[in-house]
Design an enzyme around this catalytic site. Sequence first.
Site, PDB file in Angstrom:
ATOM      1  N   GLU A   1       0.678  -1.181   0.004  1.00 17.08           N
ATOM      2  CA  GLU A   1       0.023   0.277   0.099  1.00 17.08           C
ATOM      3  C   GLU A   1       0.752   1.379  -0.067  1.00 17.08           C
ATOM      4  O   GLU A   1       0.392   2.230  -0.610  1.00 17.08           O
ATOM      5  CB  GLU A   1      -0.869   0.029   1.218  1.00 17.08           C
TER       6      GLU A   1
ATOM      7  N   SER B   1     -48.066 -30.891  40.531  1.00 20.40           N
ATOM      8  CA  SER B   1     -47.731 -31.276  42.114  1.00 20.40           C
ATOM      9  C   SER B   1     -46.427 -30.549  42.495  1.00 20.40           C
ATOM     10  O   SER B   1     -46.222 -30.625  43.706  1.00 20.40           O
ATOM     11  CB  SER B   1     -47.662 -32.732  42.017  1.00 20.40           C
TER      12      SER B   1
END
Length: 839
Positions: A90, A491
């Site tokens: 770059e 229950s």
Amino acid sequence: MSRLLRSSRILAWFFLTGLSLAALVSSGFYLYLRPGLPPVEQLMDIKLQTPLRVYSADNRLIAEFGEKRRAPITIEQIPTIQLQAFMAAEDARFYEHIGVDFKGLLRAAVELVTTGEIQSGGSTITMQVAKNYFLSRDRTFIRKFNEILLAIQIERELDKNRIFELYLNKIYLGNRAYGIQAASLVYYNKPVHELDLAQMAMLAGLPKAPSAYNPLANPQRALIRRNWILGRMQELGYITPDAYQLAVEAPLTASYNATATEVDADYVAEMARSELVERFGEAAYTDGYKVTLTVDSSKQQAATMALRNGLEAYDRRHGYRGPIGKVAAEELGNGAPDELLAGYPRIEELRPALVTNVRDKDGEVDVHVRHLGPATMAFESMTWAKRFKTESYTGAEPKQASEVVNPGDIVYVKALSASAPDGGETDTAAEQGESVTSSPLQVALYQLPNVQGALISLDAKSGAIEALVGGYSFSQNKYNRAAQARRQPGSTFKPFVYLTALESGMTPATIYNDAPIVFNDAELENTWRPENSSGEFDGPTRLREALYRSRNLVSIRLLRDLGIQNTLNYLQQLGLPTDDMQKDLSLALGSGLLTPMELARGFAVIANGGYDVQPWLIKEIRDVNNDVVYEAPEVVLCDRNCEEMAQTVTLPAPQDPGTGERTADTPDPELRIAHRLADERAVYILHSMMRDVIKRGTGRRALALGRDDIAGKTGTTNDQRDAWFGGFNYDLATTVWVGFDQPSPMGRGEYGAVAALPVWVDYMKVALADTPAAFMPQPNGIISVRIDPATGRRARAGQEGAVFELFREENAPEALPADIGNGGQISGGSAGGLPQSLF
């Protein structure tokens, strides 16, 4: 000479004139553009879009949320050779120029004049930082001038290394990867400092065009780009010729690697995500928050697998419903099998497979598993596949494979062989070209369960969520049954009624008649004839026995004596929601509605001795700088002087763990005070009664854990629509629910002890492993008495069959005269005479 001198002067004049015009134009652009340029100081305050990450209490990654995958890194953590690879690709003169490389700009201008297009752009790394952080990506001259001015300004105010670091953390490198560290993990599944030279060059080639040079999408172009960068690195003296040669000969090794989560806890992750969005809005996805939860990774994984295995076991008990799809015979030999399976998703460990051949003689079936290829399925893995008729009836056990599957059937299978990938492999990875397995697989026939379930496990003393599962698969259905499903607890609700009785002065020795009863109640739609699940009746029964044997008729008579409204008032005192509870005697059988979370929280209150703990999930939140922005308050169990303690802290409104709703401006307290809700002596006696549920009652399957400190209660609603088990020791409370999302019968025999309790046992086997027994300490005011088990009265000296029972001192039965005369110690008993409840 005079002509030459004159020509030189003219050229010099033109040069100076051009230079002056360029300076004037540049100055004009500068004066025009400068006011609109952002200050460089903003770079120091800019937050990189970093995803939300959710971790378990032991720092295992649970989930990641956010559009951009990013892992910020400092330049000191990046190898020099990797920096040089980016410079070669770059900006080779990065450490020499002033932010703008005029040679590069001149080269770009020549390209524009000669080709009519800008090919390289001439951008430096600094100019790319200016563009990525401040400017649009439009390819215009105005944007380019802004970029140049900003680059020069950035170079004046920041050092080169800081600029390079900003660049490497911001750039997009394909596949949702922003920044070099994220790209290294996406393409190579390792941090950047572990990459080799060829891999570093590959990453350096991506900023120019992440799609065009992507090693997954365009491997050939990516290879050319990589080798060009390696050549540039050799030209610039960054690498030796030998290193260059080795690197250009290296094969492409990139593959797609999704975020590697370490804990299977999608329902928990969604709860955390919802809470973070409630707190921080959309910034939760971008500001890099790290959330640490209360869940333990080993317990969470055990909970996930225990529930899935339990739901699969239920499903197998009720037979095979047939293939999930069919492929016509003429299509079997045409096209790729994966294409024929494309419409059938993988769900957790269940993978779609196409049956290609059935070999009854060999007892094997040939299949093609999506993304895994050919596999073999033994008939032994299909013997469970009796034909499904109803939830209560199945066909006969199959004798050969062709009675179960045929060529063209699409079915779900699980991989069995050691070469099969683990549960972390995803279809996405396979579609990206990753090699998953190279050897033939052995698979087993499965099917996706229709039944669902939930498991919630709480730290009994703090309410912290240790594990939570809201269904078979979050990818299949995101409905969190643990926090949202309101079902009848059956229950499992009875312990709260019995605790009401103990606080009202009754004892485990109180006698109630387990006998038929008929109600003609105006509040009930029809005449009600409740029964026990066994259809049998035991006559006079002590409350202890009635609880561990789950006798419905005793519970109904008990509630009638306590009073429905008095019981509801006590349930509200315990913190149980009563809005969806029946206001009739069916309340004793758990006909109201509770979520698994609410029931687990109620059991935690019982487990911890009666303190008001609330479920909570988030332990800590840190920002992108690793600073703590939230820390969960310490939970303090408080008996006395709670008001004085409360004055030292600010208490927030209770947080709903299912929705994460809270008041935005409520400060986070340092303490969360858990007040006492129930008498500790009554709770201690209830512990003893519920341990008997395990030792001699409906919860005996839990004896497989080999522990004396566990207590619990099974629960089953009418027609086995809901199956429950809630259990605990002094430290941990866990509740399991199993049922259909749309309530319907689960079939004969699918009681809580069959459908839910095995899931609880499988989880608690891991959750309690290597932990000492944890019993509630015996409080003062508890005494033990020998009683006659048939009458509940104090036993006479030497009486055979007498048993010990626990009582609160004030509820101890009267001592018999003979015992007093013999100097016997008064330590409990039952009221004389037959109780009214017998009738």
